[in-house]
Design an enzyme around this catalytic site. Structure first.
Site, PDB file in Angstrom:
ATOM      1  N   LEU A  65       1.045  -1.280  -0.222  1.00  9.82           N
ATOM      2  CA  LEU A  65       0.138   0.452   0.054  1.00  9.82           C
ATOM      3  C   LEU A  65       0.906   1.080  -0.326  1.00  9.82           C
ATOM      4  CD1 LEU A  65      -2.618  -0.672   2.784  1.00  9.82           C
ATOM      5  CD2 LEU A  65      -3.269  -0.889   0.492  1.00  9.82           C
ATOM      6  N   ASP A  66       0.251   2.258  -0.338  1.00 12.98           N
ATOM      7  CA  ASP A  66       0.953   2.973  -0.693  1.00 12.98           C
ATOM      8  C   ASP A  66       0.706   4.133   0.885  1.00 12.98           C
ATOM      9  OD1 ASP A  66       1.568   3.545  -3.685  1.00 12.98           O
ATOM     10  OD2 ASP A  66      -0.571   4.629  -3.799  1.00 12.98           O
ATOM     11  N   LYS A  67       2.635   4.966   0.930  1.00 10.50           N
ATOM     12  CA  LYS A  67       2.081   5.220   2.410  1.00 10.50           C
ATOM     13  C   LYS A  67       1.566   6.835   2.589  1.00 10.50           C
ATOM     14  CE  LYS A  67       5.419   9.268   4.664  1.00 10.50           C
ATOM     15  NZ  LYS A  67       6.341  10.173   4.556  1.00 10.50           N
TER      16      LYS A  67
ATOM     17  N   ARG B  63      -5.208   5.335  -8.236  1.00  8.76           N
ATOM     18  CA  ARG B  63      -5.444   6.462  -8.352  1.00  8.76           C
ATOM     19  C   ARG B  63      -5.477   7.408  -9.407  1.00  8.76           C
ATOM     20  NH1 ARG B  63      -0.673   7.645  -3.796  1.00  8.76           N
ATOM     21  NH2 ARG B  63      -0.592   9.117  -4.770  1.00  8.76           N
TER      22      ARG B  63
ATOM     23  N   THR C   4      -1.823   5.733   2.044  1.00  8.45           N
ATOM     24  CA  THR C   4      -3.281   5.003   1.975  1.00  8.45           C
ATOM     25  C   THR C   4      -2.770   4.092   3.139  1.00  8.45           C
ATOM     26  OG1 THR C   4      -3.146   4.264  -0.563  1.00  8.45           O
ATOM     27  CG2 THR C   4      -4.215   3.138   0.413  1.00  8.45           C
TER      28      THR C   4
END
Length: 339
Positions: free
Chosen positions: A157-159, A259, A161
């Site tokens: 997961l992105d930082k 996104r 998110t």
């Protein structure tokens, strides 16, 4: 025998005091296969790439003679011995942080990642990551992935998110979960707040690759650099005809996929620092307080809310759900207000 031969006439080094030792006598049915493929089929806890690295590293013998060629053809009656050395210490430092753990056993761990937590160490983020925290939490319970004592990160997961992640603790779990993600059999759903009015149900099907104008961004691209990406979206609520609360399900797992797909179609996520470049026209439809909350939200409004998969050892169907964190809920409450 010259150096080009896959067999070395030298006596193999002594077996290590610890580690795993596997032996295989080739049957008639197994004859004719590459040895790396045959061993991968015989030893399900080791991936073919891992076995190849072990062979090339001098950990396989054939009837007592060292073998370094993964493509060597097995013949009936050959006796192979493979040594899997103990996992080397992990390169990232183990750190002790509180982790919101939803499930853990000998094979895997499921956490509810908070927003702001980087998953993997990288330049600029060598410490304080999820991997550091997992090393500190799991300790000696980690069997080792790819010869290194570390957790197996099978998805990210992105930082900024938040939400559900699973990590492997054993080679068996790492291989099985990696295969499940590649085969798209993982049940994943995200909650997101996006600008504008999205249809009740829709699909975004556009190949994703590196943005040619900005290497830090991904984009929907044409040509060989784009990888197939499919996102299914269902609208759960429409707020002031300006913001859509949506559930997103991934048929593929590309970097920044949700996104990118939503921003490409004119519906960027609220707060997205990368793909939201200007104040959306839809913001004018929001009441003053709701508009301020939406425009000031400091991260992408994206939460991994559902994660389901088959346990790699027991075969049990596991399903986990997670409520959005406090900042996401506060934003949603602000958007639902009429004043």
């Amino acid at each position: 025998m010259n150096d080009a031969s896959p067999l070395s006439p030298s006596v193999p080094p002594p077996r290590p005091e610890s580690g795993e030792h596997h032996s295989l006598t080739v049957s008639d049915a197994q004859s004719g296969q590459r040895i790396d493929r045959l061993l991968a089929e015989t030893l399900p806890g080791l991936s073919r790439s891992r076995i190849k690295a072990l062979i090339e590293g001098g950990h396989l013998t054939c009837s007592g003679v060292l073998l370094r060629e993964p493509a060597h053809v097995a013949r009936t009656g050959m006796v192979f011995a493979l040594t899997v050395p103990p996992a080397a210490p992990a390169r990232p430092e183990a750190e002790h942080h509180d982790l919101p753990i939803l499930f853990e056993d000998r094979d895997l761990i499921v956490i509810d990642k908070p927003a702001g937590l980087v998953v993997h160490p990288a330049p600029g983020n060598e410490s304080g990551t999820l991997v550091n925290a997992l090393l500190g939490h799991c300790g000696e319970d980690l069997e080792g992935i790819g010869g290194e004592k570390r957790p197996g990160i099978v998805h990210r997961l992105d930082k900024d998110t938040s939400g559900l992640m699973v990590a492997a603790k054993t080679p068996l779990a790492h291989q099985a979960l990696s295969n499940a993600f590649a085969a798209r059999t993982i049940d994943r759903a995200y909650l997101a707040l996006a600008w504008g009015v999205l249809p009740a149900e829709t699909e975004f099907d556009g190949p994703i690759g590196r943005d040619r104008r900005d290497r830090k961004r991904m984009a929907v691209v044409t040509g060989p650099t784009g990888k197939h990406a499919l996102t299914r979206v269902r609208r759960l609520d429409l707020l002031h005809h300006a913001v859509s609360l949506v559930e997103c399900r991934l048929a593929t797992g590309r970097t920044h996929q949700i996104r990118v797909h939503l921003s490409h179609t004119g519906h960027p996520l609220l707060g997205d620092p990368v793909y939201l470049r200007r104040i959306p026209a839809a913001a004018r439809a929001l009441p003053t307080n709701a508009r301020s909350a939406a425009l000031d939200f400091p991260r992408q409004a994206l939460h991994a809310a559902r994660l389901g998969f088959t346990h790699p050892r027991t075969g049990e169907a596991l399903l986990f759900t997670s409520e959005p964190p406090a900042d996401f809920r506060a934003l949603l409450t602000a958007l639902q207000r009429e004043d």
